[in-house]
Design a protein around this motif. Structure first.
Motif, PDB file in Angstrom:
ATOM      1  N   PRO A  51      13.788  -3.472   2.829  1.00  0.00           N
ATOM      2  CA  PRO A  51      13.354  -4.755   3.679  1.00  0.00           C
ATOM      3  C   PRO A  51      12.720  -4.141   4.835  1.00  0.00           C
ATOM      4  O   PRO A  51      12.466  -4.184   5.522  1.00  0.00           O
ATOM      5  CB  PRO A  51      14.909  -4.595   4.316  1.00  0.00           C
ATOM      6  N   ASP A  52      12.242  -2.913   5.570  1.00  0.00           N
ATOM      7  CA  ASP A  52      11.702  -2.656   5.985  1.00  0.00           C
ATOM      8  C   ASP A  52      10.289  -2.617   6.517  1.00  0.00           C
ATOM      9  O   ASP A  52       8.854  -3.189   6.811  1.00  0.00           O
ATOM     10  CB  ASP A  52      11.529  -1.354   6.538  1.00  0.00           C
ATOM     11  N   GLU A  53       9.528  -2.835   4.806  1.00  0.00           N
ATOM     12  CA  GLU A  53       8.080  -3.243   4.523  1.00  0.00           C
ATOM     13  C   GLU A  53       7.892  -4.302   5.098  1.00  0.00           C
ATOM     14  O   GLU A  53       6.633  -5.069   5.381  1.00  0.00           O
ATOM     15  CB  GLU A  53       7.856  -2.904   2.866  1.00  0.00           C
ATOM     16  N   ILE A  54       8.862  -5.493   4.737  1.00  0.00           N
ATOM     17  CA  ILE A  54       8.842  -6.097   5.138  1.00  0.00           C
ATOM     18  C   ILE A  54       8.653  -6.940   6.196  1.00  0.00           C
ATOM     19  O   ILE A  54       7.811  -7.791   6.944  1.00  0.00           O
ATOM     20  CB  ILE A  54       9.806  -7.688   4.345  1.00  0.00           C
ATOM     21  N   ALA A  55       9.446  -5.802   7.517  1.00  0.00           N
ATOM     22  CA  ALA A  55      10.071  -6.307   8.943  1.00  0.00           C
ATOM     23  C   ALA A  55       8.936  -6.319   9.585  1.00  0.00           C
ATOM     24  O   ALA A  55       7.860  -6.522  10.421  1.00  0.00           O
ATOM     25  CB  ALA A  55      10.873  -5.530   8.949  1.00  0.00           C
ATOM     26  N   ALA A  56       7.699  -4.533   8.368  1.00  0.00           N
ATOM     27  CA  ALA A  56       6.923  -4.396   9.316  1.00  0.00           C
ATOM     28  C   ALA A  56       5.866  -5.366   9.155  1.00  0.00           C
ATOM     29  O   ALA A  56       4.490  -5.508   9.520  1.00  0.00           O
ATOM     30  CB  ALA A  56       6.072  -3.154   8.424  1.00  0.00           C
ATOM     31  N   LEU A  57       5.284  -6.052   7.795  1.00  0.00           N
ATOM     32  CA  LEU A  57       4.290  -7.432   7.995  1.00  0.00           C
ATOM     33  C   LEU A  57       4.880  -8.348   8.261  1.00  0.00           C
ATOM     34  O   LEU A  57       3.931  -8.525   9.450  1.00  0.00           O
ATOM     35  CB  LEU A  57       4.836  -8.404   6.119  1.00  0.00           C
ATOM     36  N   LEU A  58       6.247  -9.209   9.303  1.00  0.00           N
ATOM     37  CA  LEU A  58       6.066  -9.656  10.051  1.00  0.00           C
ATOM     38  C   LEU A  58       5.831  -9.467  11.118  1.00  0.00           C
ATOM     39  O   LEU A  58       5.209 -10.474  11.837  1.00  0.00           O
ATOM     40  CB  LEU A  58       7.976  -9.461   9.791  1.00  0.00           C
ATOM     41  N   GLU A  59       6.204  -8.561  11.706  1.00  0.00           N
ATOM     42  CA  GLU A  59       5.363  -7.933  12.619  1.00  0.00           C
ATOM     43  C   GLU A  59       3.990  -7.955  12.852  1.00  0.00           C
ATOM     44  O   GLU A  59       3.631  -8.259  14.100  1.00  0.00           O
ATOM     45  CB  GLU A  59       6.105  -6.656  13.156  1.00  0.00           C
ATOM     46  N   SER A  60       3.490  -7.266  12.096  1.00  0.00           N
ATOM     47  CA  SER A  60       2.243  -7.811  12.353  1.00  0.00           C
ATOM     48  C   SER A  60       1.533  -9.184  12.325  1.00  0.00           C
ATOM     49  O   SER A  60       0.417  -9.113  12.583  1.00  0.00           O
ATOM     50  CB  SER A  60       1.534  -6.870  10.693  1.00  0.00           C
ATOM     51  N   ASP A  61       2.324  -9.884  11.807  1.00  0.00           N
ATOM     52  CA  ASP A  61       1.572 -11.244  11.916  1.00  0.00           C
ATOM     53  C   ASP A  61       1.855 -11.991  13.157  1.00  0.00           C
ATOM     54  O   ASP A  61       2.206 -13.511  13.350  1.00  0.00           O
ATOM     55  CB  ASP A  61       3.078 -11.880  11.483  1.00  0.00           C
ATOM     56  N   GLY A  62       2.771 -11.305  14.230  1.00  0.00           N
ATOM     57  CA  GLY A  62       2.972 -11.396  15.504  1.00  0.00           C
ATOM     58  C   GLY A  62       4.276 -12.469  15.534  1.00  0.00           C
ATOM     59  O   GLY A  62       4.000 -12.706  17.130  1.00  0.00           O
ATOM     60  N   LEU A  63       4.955 -11.825  14.834  1.00  0.00           N
ATOM     61  CA  LEU A  63       6.800 -12.348  15.441  1.00  0.00           C
ATOM     62  C   LEU A  63       7.580 -11.990  15.756  1.00  0.00           C
ATOM     63  O   LEU A  63       8.120 -11.128  15.737  1.00  0.00           O
ATOM     64  CB  LEU A  63       7.303 -12.931  14.189  1.00  0.00           C
ATOM     65  N   SER A  64       7.845 -12.086  16.763  1.00  0.00           N
ATOM     66  CA  SER A  64       8.373 -11.483  18.724  1.00  0.00           C
ATOM     67  C   SER A  64       9.863 -12.322  18.093  1.00  0.00           C
ATOM     68  O   SER A  64      10.220 -13.113  16.413  1.00  0.00           O
ATOM     69  CB  SER A  64       7.812 -12.548  19.561  1.00  0.00           C
ATOM     70  N   ASP A  65      10.836 -10.834  17.716  1.00  0.00           N
ATOM     71  CA  ASP A  65      11.919 -11.748  17.752  1.00  0.00           C
ATOM     72  C   ASP A  65      12.102 -12.722  18.612  1.00  0.00           C
ATOM     73  O   ASP A  65      13.772 -13.602  18.093  1.00  0.00           O
ATOM     74  CB  ASP A  65      13.312 -10.099  18.703  1.00  0.00           C
ATOM     75  N   ASP A  66      12.228 -13.243  20.015  1.00  0.00           N
ATOM     76  CA  ASP A  66      12.435 -14.797  20.274  1.00  0.00           C
ATOM     77  C   ASP A  66      12.067 -15.836  19.611  1.00  0.00           C
ATOM     78  O   ASP A  66      13.017 -16.321  18.917  1.00  0.00           O
ATOM     79  CB  ASP A  66      12.018 -15.519  21.794  1.00  0.00           C
ATOM     80  N   GLN A  67      11.204 -15.724  18.913  1.00  0.00           N
ATOM     81  CA  GLN A  67      10.802 -16.538  17.457  1.00  0.00           C
ATOM     82  C   GLN A  67      11.339 -16.573  16.617  1.00  0.00           C
ATOM     83  O   GLN A  67      11.516 -18.292  16.184  1.00  0.00           O
ATOM     84  CB  GLN A  67       9.041 -15.789  17.620  1.00  0.00           C
ATOM     85  N   ILE A  68      11.466 -15.338  16.132  1.00  0.00           N
ATOM     86  CA  ILE A  68      12.207 -15.923  14.553  1.00  0.00           C
ATOM     87  C   ILE A  68      13.594 -15.871  15.109  1.00  0.00           C
ATOM     88  O   ILE A  68      14.703 -16.560  14.389  1.00  0.00           O
ATOM     89  CB  ILE A  68      12.280 -14.088  14.401  1.00  0.00           C
TER      90      ILE A  68
END
Length: 493
Positions: A51-68
């Motif tokens: 799952p960490d690979e997916i988390a890295a992709l989400l963060e690289s797309d600019g998704l912040s924790d607030d947006q998530i």
């Protein structure tokens, strides 16, 4: 109401037709945003090992924790990644045609670099009669202390300098890499010569030799960073041939000096030609102002090269202790640059090739593993295979150099065990460094070098016994770091 008959609006004459109202779909009919995201990222999620690979992709797309939290109703990117990982079935479609492997390199080129690393050692053989004299206060041959001090400074400085130049090359700025080498190499040579003079206490042939050694290290670093190994090899061949001849036949001192100075001069001239600004323009004269500003402000940090310099210092100290083990033990029949140090230097060629083999094997493991645990097992097996191959090459080289080196003690027992454990420490350190975990390996190696120094100063045991304990402990710690850090799929993406 239960007994009445329902009639559609407008069918009863005493009522007006009802105005249709738009109804809100029930919550269960709303599309799940996580499902939509999973569908959009389906190919990537299906190929993820963790799952960490997916988390890295989400963060690289600019998704912040607030947006998530607002869009998907989970607390952060890791929780969303785990949810996506669970919803998409694992699959690893094979690409059409041959799989691209960027880590495939030729063995011959790596072996050539190992020979280039080792050849300068023959310079000490050729120059030994020029340093003839009584042993110093430490029981070492004449001129040894300034040579060792200059070498340690050179290894430290040039390791950091090489990292900085490679960083510029990685950013695509070859001119900046040249400038860093053009300024850094002479500064390191001057620093090494001054340190050698300081520890010698007075000008001597040993200091002059150490100064030449520092100049060579700076020029050779420039050539190696710029990929000019073959030119460096050709420049060293006359000196190496003279050293081999001196082992079997007397060579006049004047000829020894000419061979040493001749090879040094050629190496320096080649290094200057490689890093000098191209003719007809200044360093930045033809480059746009915006490009100049961007490169000035976004270059690699000087502090980022510090761990690499510390790693060079620590490994240099450990290798010197391996070379000086018999001398420090008070055995008069041997000298520095023992077969152990020569074997370690030559083994850097196979070590480099096996680092590439590990990267290639880990890439194959990413394609073939379906779970994090399976990938960890695959990576561990690859580490064991590559490390075993390196130790076999180191063993063969140590036995060969011990047999060929004049008047050298045999490498066996505690000497051999300590050498192999030091090999484990060095190779795992280079592996961690290649993945960017240089701070971890630099810390382990620095502590090991300090511990061995303290053990020798306090006479805790014989140099070989102290080395065996220090190398073994540090090697186990570093092997554990390799399994923990490199067993994660995210370290290889």
């Amino acid at each position: 109401m239960s007994g009445s008959i329902w009639m559609p609006p407008g069918s009863r004459p005493d009522t007006l037709p009802a105005i249709p109202r738009q109804r809100t779909a029930p919550s269960w009919a709303q599309p799940d945003p996580i499902d939509e995201l999973a569908e959009r990222l389906d190919d990537f999620i299906a190929a993820a090992v963790h799952p960490d690979e997916i988390a890295a992709l989400l963060e690289s797309d600019g998704l912040s924790d607030d947006q998530i939290r607002e869009r998907y109703g989970v607390k952060n990117s890791f929780a969303l990644a785990e949810e996506l990982y669970e919803r998409v079935e694992r699959r690893y479609p094979e690409p059409e045609g041959p799989v691209h492997d960027p880590w495939q390199v030729g063995l011959l080129g790596c072996l050539l670099r190992g020979v280039v690393f080792a050849l300068p050692g023959l310079g000490y053989v050729l120059g030994a009669p020029l340093l003839a004299g009584s042993r110093d206060d430490f029981g070492l041959p004449a001129g040894t202390v300034p040579l060792l001090a200059g070498a340690l400074v050179g290894w430290t400085w040039n390791q950091g300098l090489a990292h900085r130049a490679y960083s510029w090359l990685g950013l695509g700025d070859r001119d900046a890499a040249r400038r860093s080498l053009l300024l850094g190499a002479p500064a390191g040579a001057l620093l090494g010569a001054l340190v050698a003079l300081a520890v010698a206490g007075a000008a001597s042939v040993g200091v002059a030799f150490a100064a030449g050694q520092s100049i060579y290290l700076g020029a050779a670093t420039a050539l190696l960073v710029m990929g000019r190994e073959r030119a460096l090899l050709v420049a060293l061949l006359p000196m190496a041939a003279g050293a081999v001849l001196a082992l079997v036949h007397p060579v006049p001192d004047a000829a020894r000096l000419m061979l040493l100075l001749g090879s040094l001069t050629v190496v320096v001239l080649l290094g200057l030609r490689e890093v000098a600004p191209p003719k007809g323009r200044g360093e930045l004269r033809d480059q746009p102002h915006q490009t100049r500003s961007r490169r000035t402000t976004s270059g690699p940090s000087l502090l980022g090269s510090l761990p690499y310099a510390c790693f060079g210092l620590a490994t240099g100290v450990l290798v010197l202790y391996a070379a000086l083990g018999d001398v420090l033990a008070g055995e008069e029949h041997t000298a520095i640059a023992a077969p152990a140090a020569v074997a370690l230097t030559l083994s850097m060629g196979p070590a480099e090739w096996l680092l590439y083999r590990f990267r290639s094997g880990s890439l194959a493991g990413l394609r073939s593993s379906s779970t994090p645990k399976a990938f960890w097992r695959t990576t561990t097996v690859t580490v064991v295979e590559c490390l075993s191959a390196y130790l076999l090459s180191l063993l063969a080289l140590s036995l060969a150099t011990s047999a060929l080196w004049p008047h050298a003690p045999g490498i066996a027992g505690i000497r051999l065990a300590g050498l192999l454990l030091l090999g484990v420490l060095l190779w795992t350190g280079l592996l961690l460094q290649s993945f960017g975990a240089v701070l971890s390996t630099a810390t382990v190696c620095c502590v090991a070098a300090l511990a061995q120094t303290v053990g020798l100063v306090t006479h805790t045991g014989s140099p070989h016994e102290v080395g065996l304990i220090v190398y073994g402990t540090a090697a186990m710690i570093q092997a554990a770091l390799v399994c923990a850090l490199l067993g994660r799929a995210t370290a290889h993406r």
